[in-house]
Design a protein around this motif. Structure first.
Motif, PDB file in Angstrom:
ATOM      1  N   ASP A   1       9.773  12.533  15.827  1.00 41.02           N
ATOM      2  CA  ASP A   1      10.626  12.530  16.051  1.00 41.02           C
ATOM      3  C   ASP A   1      11.591  11.830  15.694  1.00 41.02           C
ATOM      4  O   ASP A   1      11.812  10.598  15.790  1.00 41.02           O
ATOM      5  N   PRO A   2      12.294  12.475  14.443  1.00 43.07           N
ATOM      6  CA  PRO A   2      13.714  11.997  14.031  1.00 43.07           C
ATOM      7  C   PRO A   2      14.842  11.329  14.872  1.00 43.07           C
ATOM      8  O   PRO A   2      14.955  10.018  14.359  1.00 43.07           O
TER       9      PRO A   2
ATOM     10  N   ARG B   1      15.402   3.115  15.397  1.00 44.72           N
ATOM     11  CA  ARG B   1      16.087   2.436  16.283  1.00 44.72           C
ATOM     12  C   ARG B   1      15.251   1.692  17.446  1.00 44.72           C
ATOM     13  O   ARG B   1      13.954   1.999  16.989  1.00 44.72           O
ATOM     14  N   VAL B   2      16.290   1.380  17.927  1.00 46.00           N
ATOM     15  CA  VAL B   2      15.135   0.323  18.943  1.00 46.00           C
ATOM     16  C   VAL B   2      15.297   0.898  20.709  1.00 46.00           C
ATOM     17  O   VAL B   2      16.395   1.212  21.272  1.00 46.00           O
TER      18      VAL B   2
ATOM     19  N   ALA C   1       0.620  -1.111  -0.089  1.00 47.24           N
ATOM     20  CA  ALA C   1       0.153  -0.055  -0.534  1.00 47.24           C
ATOM     21  C   ALA C   1       0.626   1.063   0.039  1.00 47.24           C
ATOM     22  O   ALA C   1       0.015   2.349  -0.275  1.00 47.24           O
ATOM     23  N   GLY C   2       1.950   1.061   0.184  1.00 46.90           N
ATOM     24  CA  GLY C   2       2.916   2.536  -0.168  1.00 46.90           C
ATOM     25  C   GLY C   2       3.051   3.058   1.004  1.00 46.90           C
ATOM     26  O   GLY C   2       3.344   3.686   0.796  1.00 46.90           O
ATOM     27  N   VAL C   3       2.741   2.003   2.423  1.00 47.10           N
ATOM     28  CA  VAL C   3       2.901   3.216   3.998  1.00 47.10           C
ATOM     29  C   VAL C   3       4.476   3.305   4.197  1.00 47.10           C
ATOM     30  O   VAL C   3       5.671   1.785   3.905  1.00 47.10           O
ATOM     31  N   PRO C   4       4.508   4.090   4.442  1.00 50.05           N
ATOM     32  CA  PRO C   4       6.283   4.596   4.754  1.00 50.05           C
ATOM     33  C   PRO C   4       6.980   4.896   6.101  1.00 50.05           C
ATOM     34  O   PRO C   4       8.477   3.996   6.389  1.00 50.05           O
ATOM     35  N   GLN C   5       5.752   4.151   6.699  1.00 52.25           N
ATOM     36  CA  GLN C   5       6.376   4.348   8.302  1.00 52.25           C
ATOM     37  C   GLN C   5       5.941   3.289   9.303  1.00 52.25           C
ATOM     38  O   GLN C   5       4.274   3.108   8.988  1.00 52.25           O
TER      39      GLN C   5
ATOM     40  N   THR D   1      10.453   3.193   7.506  1.00 50.21           N
ATOM     41  CA  THR D   1      10.947   4.179   8.670  1.00 50.21           C
ATOM     42  C   THR D   1      10.520   2.967   9.958  1.00 50.21           C
ATOM     43  O   THR D   1       9.528   3.273   9.802  1.00 50.21           O
ATOM     44  N   TRP D   2      11.465   2.697  10.811  1.00 46.84           N
ATOM     45  CA  TRP D   2      10.599   2.296  11.523  1.00 46.84           C
ATOM     46  C   TRP D   2      10.943   2.751  13.349  1.00 46.84           C
ATOM     47  O   TRP D   2      12.375   3.236  13.427  1.00 46.84           O
ATOM     48  N   SER D   3      10.001   2.719  13.946  1.00 46.02           N
ATOM     49  CA  SER D   3      10.241   3.080  16.017  1.00 46.02           C
ATOM     50  C   SER D   3       9.839   1.636  16.486  1.00 46.02           C
ATOM     51  O   SER D   3       9.122   0.832  16.318  1.00 46.02           O
TER      52      SER D   3
END
Length: 312
Positions: free
Chosen positions: A187-188, A193-194, A95-99, A132-134
């Protein structure tokens, strides 16, 4: 939003709305629609349902997941903590979800149990996904530490394993954790990051938690010491019987989970020093466990542990 029917999930939905996000909750029945929230029922274990009933061909800026297996036994853990998340991730990529923001657990840093391995397997897939992940790994939740409020109020002693100082944690409230999760969207410094995270203040042992509860009640502390060996005995017996009676194998696994939490701290693990490090465990928020105990005693906070209730 996945896992919106749990206590952390509900708090996260409230925080998302408070910060101006339009939220779509997807999963089993139980999520409550409110202004800014759309509820879509479907099956997180079915990739067809995820795409058809969840994403519905629409654009989303992010997926936030507070989804977790309810029991932690191997088949549930691999079905939910790993496979369901993996299917959502694939649908999000399509679906093109970026995060994606994932609620994990601090205990995965020292994995000895099936649910920890399942969570780690999905964490690895998310890191390699290109999104992009958290990955947020909280310490102990207030609800997990409030199981003895009623028994102590009834005059019973506070149960501790060993001398009550075998473990420690930095308890975190639903709302403080929810605020931290939502902050990962913008928040970048929290992205790719873990993120281990605890609540405010110093780390606390079970004995210190019991002392706080007795102080609120104006009573002298009374503790009942449970030997860890008792858990080992229970695990051994259930494991043997589980070879003949399969449901007992699940009970053995639940006993292993209980033993893990009775003997391992929910703090950052320093692998090089082979010890838990309270100073290295970040803190956030303002809610404290003792204040939560006080609200529970006044009837202002609910005991929402459901099937995870242990102490009576």
């Amino acid at each position: 939003m996945l896992g919106a029917t749990g206590t952390i999930g509900r708090a996260t939905v409230r925080a998302l709305v408070r910060h101006g996000h339009a939220v779509v909750c997807f999963g089993r029945a139980g999520a409550t629609a409110s202004p800014g929230v759309t509820v879509r029922e479907g099956d997180v274990t079915d990739p067809v349902s995820i795409a058809r009933d969840g994403f519905m061909g629409q654009h989303f800026d992010a997926v936030v997941s507070c989804l977790a297996s309810r029991s932690g036994v191997p088949r549930d853990a691999w079905a939910i903590d790993h496979q369901a998340h993996l299917q959502v991730l694939r649908a999000a990529q399509t679906a093109g979800v970026p995060q994606m923001v994932l609620l994990s657990a601090i205990c995965v840093q020292k994995p000895l149990l099936a649910f920890q391995e399942a969570k780690l397997a999905f964490e690895a897939a998310l890191v390699e996904s290109g999104l992009t992940w958290s990955i947020v790994r909280p310490t102990a939740f207030f609800k997990s530490l409030s199981g003895q409020v009623d028994r102590v109020r009834r005059g019973k002693p506070f149960l501790v394993f060993g001398d009550g100082t075998l473990t420690a944690c930095k308890p975190i409230s639903d709302d403080d954790l929810a605020e931290f999760l939502v902050g990962c969207l913008t928040d970048p410094a929290r992205q790719n990051r873990v993120l281990p995270i605890g609540g405010p203040g110093e780390a606390q042992t079970p004995r210190e938690q019991g002392e706080q509860l007795f102080a609120l009640l104006g009573r002298e502390p009374r503790f009942k010491h449970v030997p860890v060996l008792l858990l080992d005995t229970i695990i051994g017996v259930l494991s043997v019987l589980g070879r003949v009676v399969p449901p007992l194998a699940d009970k053995a696994q639940l006993a292993r989970i209980g033993r893990y939490y009775a003997t391992e701290s929910m703090l950052v693990w320093d692998a090089s020093a082979q010890r838990y490090d309270a100073a290295a465990t970040p803190s956030t928020g303002q809610d404290t466990l003792v204040d939560f105990f006080a609200r529970r005693l006044r009837g202002e906070a609910a005991d929402d542990r459901g099937e995870h209730a242990v102490f009576k």
